[in-house]
Design an enzyme around this catalytic site. Structure first.
Site, PDB file in Angstrom:
ATOM      1  CG  ASP A  55      13.453 -38.949  18.243  1.00  0.00           C
ATOM      2  OD1 ASP A  55      12.726 -39.290  19.190  1.00  0.00           O
ATOM      3  OD2 ASP A  55      14.220 -39.748  17.662  1.00  0.00           O
ATOM      4  CD1 TRP A  56       9.498 -38.244  24.152  1.00  0.00           C
ATOM      5  CD2 TRP A  56       9.109 -38.127  21.966  1.00  0.00           C
ATOM      6  NE1 TRP A  56       8.142 -38.466  23.937  1.00  0.00           N
ATOM      7  CE2 TRP A  56       7.885 -38.395  22.615  1.00  0.00           C
ATOM      8  CE3 TRP A  56       9.111 -38.009  20.575  1.00  0.00           C
ATOM      9  CZ2 TRP A  56       6.677 -38.543  21.929  1.00  0.00           C
ATOM     10  CZ3 TRP A  56       7.924 -38.151  19.887  1.00  0.00           C
ATOM     11  CH2 TRP A  56       6.717 -38.415  20.548  1.00  0.00           C
TER      12      TRP A  56
END
Length: 835
Positions: A277-278
């Site tokens: 995920d970012w």
């Protein structure tokens, strides 16, 4: 269990499945939409490796430099960005193209308009895996048409707590239903040549503390609840998996070898790539060695630090080669390395709109309907009061990375007026002001018009003035702006400071943007009688901007309420739209409707008992006003075609065929996590899944707690009868047959549900009942259909942590059939045989 797992236990937990069940633990392949367990065949073009793929990848890896290999393992700035979430640069000299990654649980989130589909929770409410595949195909086709290669969807985390801010982005509290829908959605996306990314792996079930929370869950709980949807998506051929922010049993998910290597690849045979995920990557050596392949959105850990680690010997270059191989192999599987990429399709906005309308209609859940309040017919359809802000401003989608801007989105008020026709009277009242009214020009001394200020490029404007209140009041100040957010200070306090992280970036699907597209922030304050000072400073920036400052007061709220009650009294019927605006980045703080909506509903319903409440909410809601209403229709966030779909249901053009995929509690304290901070939101950075396998409706059954509305609940405009249940053993499973009859006077849609009780021969913790199958039916008046459902061995099995394998729950088991988890008129017993 509440104690953390030992490393040895964890290694066993995330190892191979062990004892295989008949047919690989799944029922026989069935057509989409049947509701029977077991994946249907994935599209051959995107599941099987292409001929010569391994040799082609070997040749590429031999030619890639270390710098080029690591460039394939982390995001970078897109030189020709399309407004997407991420970008992976290719290697042009070897014909390896760049990849663009778009958010997309409910539509492709890029700069250009896209079809805003209904929220996945509304899709799930249709209980129709076949429809999920159509939904996925819209995502896949539009993603490709809009220049994307990878879609960051579907989200398959379970709805564990009703407070979670992203419940609208996922499907259900039920593991089996989630698995069915996840599989078909993945197939639909990848049917069109777009790479699906199943997320967030794993146990990412809340926003509060999501970056750091350590989620503790035992082996049986993981296998029987949260992992079911991910396993189904992998079986369906998902090309990518997104690792979550949180820790799992003490280790960040993106650097958990037990999760990424031993379970995902070793246990399930996943051969695609794992992307963080970012900003969810926390290390270089631990993450790459655990099996993380791609860091997003940049190369903080997998750029220069990874190359340095290889040169220093702390990371073998073979680990980099393996990650790069996974990326390249998946690209090749989707035809991205052929040198002759498949032409991108044209976007078909009309086709997307048709699917959006069908999904929104199919998932609509009628929770309550007293005295035939709905459908609107006869005189009730010719005199209607429409009340509420989301009656006039369509609530298309929730906030955060799932928010999509469509080509168009009509207002429900418009759709209701069109459907009611020219002979009807349809009046509107706001009821609850969410965007504020202009401040009086003469409020401040010196005076200033703050309702439409234009600031030129490079200019700065400021004003400070005094005002006085004759009595204590409650104000909501609302700033609307097109550029850099103006600074607004009241009595020296800055009202709208810039927040950190996603809390600043994501402000909700409704409340974060005004109808004219301006960004919005709001603040509610108690103001004492007497003098106050208001100061505003705004900058034009490079392009200039416009802003306005508005407010709502006790007096304006009272006036809005009085107007709503007035038009309600004058109408034969009332349709009252209520909202709750959820978003990624924050959890809900209450299960009640925000603002003054509860009072609005109570007073309007007192004025007119034929009040139908339409809920545009993210998840379950408590309803202290319920008994005063005539009807309640749950529409969640219905997408761009929500207005027409809502009108279809209100006027009876379509029977409400949606059913709840999550339990609605009667009380905020009476939920699987209610009153126990260790379960939610966690204590000291640690959270325990102490409910074990009893997630969602299973917990209500185990604790004998009466919900407001049970899992599977949903009313119809016709009546139904269940009869003639028979159950017999078949292939280590059960075959269930029963008859469903439409006993009413109109065509209707029903979701017939089957549940099965525990095995007397297993000494493991088991739910009181599990959802074992379902079938969506549409029948004419008087029509009956014989329903046949096969319950497979996996559904009848439990995960044995001692054996680290699925074990069949043999012996005499009770089977139930009916309309919801708490409305099961038919029951029978049958023996499950182990061979």
């Amino acid at each position: 269990m509440s104690e953390g797992l030992s490393r040895r236990s964890a290694m066993r937990l995330f190892g191979t499945v062990g004892v295989a069940l008949a047919a690989g633990g799944c029922a026989a392949t069935v057509p989409p939409g049947s509701g029977v367990r077991g994946p249907s065949p994935a599209a051959a073009s995107v599941v099987a490796a292409r001929p010569g793929s391994a040799a082609r990848i070997d040749a590429l890896l031999d030619q890639l430099t270390l710098d080029e290999k690591t460039a394939l393992l982390h995001g970078a700035r897109d030189p020709a960005a399309l407004g997407q979430a991420g970008y992976l640069p290719g290697v042009p000299r070897l014909g390896i193209p760049a990849l663009r990654f778009a958010d997309g649980p409910a539509g492709v989130r890029v700069a250009k308009p896209a079809t805003a589909l209904p929220a996945p929770v509304l899709l799930a409410s249709a209980f129709d895996p076949g429809l999920a595949r159509e939904y996925g195909r819209v995502l896949g086709r539009e993603g490709r048409a809009l220049g994307q290669d990878v879609l960051l969807a579907p989200m398959v985390n379970l709805i564990r707590t009703p407070y979670a801010g992203r419940n609208f982005e996922t499907f259900s509290e039920d593991p089996g239903l989630t698995a069915d829908l996840a599989a078909e959605l993945v197939r639909g996306i990848q049917d069109e040549g777009l790479i699906a990314t199943v997320k967030h792996f794993v146990l990412s079930n809340q926003e509060q503390g999501r970056d750091t929370i350590d989620v503790v869950a035992d082996e049986q709980t993981l296998r029987e609840t949260e992992l079911r949807g991910f396993e189904a998506a992998i079986t369906a051929g998902a090309g990518a998996v997104m690792g979550s922010y949180n820790k799992v049993n003490g280790t960040y998910a993106c650097e958990s070898k037990q999760l990424l290597d031993e379970l995902l690849r070793g246990g399930w045979g996943f051969d695609g790539w794992v992307v963080s995920d970012w900003d969810a990557t926390h290390s270089t050596v631990a993450a790459i060695n655990a099996g993380l392949d791609v860091e997003m959105p940049d190369g903080t850990h997998f750029g220069a630090p990874l190359r340095e680690a290889v040169r220093a010997g702390s990371v073998p270059e073979e680990a980099v080669d393996l990650a790069a191989r996974r990326v390249l192999t998946t690209m090749d599987r989707f035809g991205l390395l052929t040198g002759r990429p498949t032409a991108r399709p044209a976007r078909d906005a009309s086709a997307g709109a048709r699917v959006a309308r069908r999904v929104a209609t199919a998932g609509a859940v009628l929770l309550r309907n007293e005295n035939a309040t709905l459908p609107l017919t006869g005189a009730a359809a010719r005199s209607i009061a429409v009340i509420g802000p989301t009656g006039q401003v369509p609530f298309v989608s929730g906030g955060g990375s799932a928010h999509v801007v469509p080509d168009r989105a009509p207002a429900p008020l418009t759709a209701i007026r069109q459907r009611a026709g020219n002979g009807a009277t349809v009046r509107y009242a706001l009821g609850e002001d969410v965007y504020g009214r202009p401040l009086p020009v003469n409020l401040l001394a010196p005076a200033a018009d703050l309702d439409d200020r234009v600031i030129g490029p490079g200019r700065r404007w400021s004003h400070e003035g005094a005002f006085s209140l004759p009595a204590d009041d409650e104000w909501t100040l609302v700033v609307h702006y097109t550029g850099k957010r103006p600074e607004v200070r009241l009595d020296g306090e800055e009202l709208f400071p810039v927040r950190q992280g996603v809390a600043e970036y994501f402000a909700g699907g409704l409340l974060g943007t005004a109808p004219d597209g301006r960004a919005v922030r709001r603040r509610t304050l108690a103001l004492a009688a007497g003098p106050h000072r208001l100061a505003v400073t705004a900058e034009g920036g490079e392009e200039g901007q416009r802003f306005r400052l508005r407010h709502a007061t006790k007096a304006s709220r009272a006036a809005d309420l009085a107007e709503a009650v007035k038009i309600a009294k004058a109408a034969r019927s009332v349709v009252l739209f209520a909202y709750e605006d959820a978003t990624e980045g924050r959890d809900r703080t209450s299960l009640e409707l925000p603002g003054g909506q509860s009072r609005l509903i109570e007073e309007v319903a007192a004025a007119n008992p034929r009040t139908a409440v339409v809920l545009n909410t993210s998840s379950s809601t408590v309803m202290p006003w319920l008994s005063r209403t005539g009807a309640v229709l749950q529409m969640y966030y219905p997408g761009q075609e929500g207005a027409g779909a809502t009108a279809d249901i209100l006027f009876g053009d379509v029977d409400p065929g949606g059913r709840l995929t999550q339990t609605f509690p009667a009380d905020e304290r009476a939920t699987p996590v209610g009153g126990d901070p260790q379960r939610y939101p966690g204590v000291g950075g640690r959270q325990e899944y102490a409910e074990g396998v009893h997630v969602g409706h299973r917990w209500y059954d185990a604790q004998r707690v009466a919900p407001l509305f049970p899992f599977g609940h949903g009313l119809s405009y016709t009546t139904w009868e269940y009869e003639k249940l028979s159950v017999r053993p078949e292939h280590r499973g059960l075959r269930v047959e029963f008859t469903v009859r439409n006993t009413g006077r109109r065509k209707g849609t029903e979701v017939a549900q089957v549940y099965v009780g525990p095995s007397p021969e297993l000494k493991l913790d088991q739910p009181v009942r599990v959802l074992a199958g379902y079938r969506r039916l549409t029948l004419a008046p008087g029509e009956a259909q014989r329903v046949v459902l096969d319950i497979d061995a996996r559904t009848l099995s439990s995960w044995d942590p001692a054996e680290h394998a699925w074990v069949l729950g043999s012996g005499r088991r009770e089977v139930f059939a009916g309309r919801s988890s708490r409305d099961l008129p038919l029951k029978a017993k049958a023996v499950v045989r182990s061979r």
